[in-house]
Write a protein that holds these residues in place. Structure first.
Motif: not given
Length: 81
Positions: A76-81, A1-7
């Motif tokens: 996605e980059r802004q969400r930290g993925r 699973l991908p990491p949970m988004p930070t934003l």
């Protein structure tokens, strides 16, 4: 699973648009006009206070001169993925 988004998604969309707009040196009012989006709505969009339609996101991407996948990649980059 991908990491949970930070934003949260809406905030990440706004941050992505703001980032891409800033890279190109386009004023918020100008980009709103180019995209055919109300300036007040556009401000809410960049602040993550509105939930834009896919059609609106396409208009913004076209106004920025980038394909949707570039906009979504920046989200996605802004969400930290």
């Amino acid at each position: 699973l991908p990491p949970m988004p930070t934003l949260p998604l809406r905030a990440a969309v706004g941050a992505a648009i703001r980032h891409l707009r800033g890279e190109q040196g386009i004023a918020q009012e100008r980009l709103a006009a180019l995209a055919g989006v109300d300036r007040a709505f556009f401000g809410k969009l960049e602040r993550g206070e509105s939930n834009p339609s896919v059609e609106t996101l396409e208009k913004v991407a076209l106004a920025l001169g980038v394909p949707l996948d570039v906009l979504f990649a920046e989200v996605e980059r802004q969400r930290g993925r």
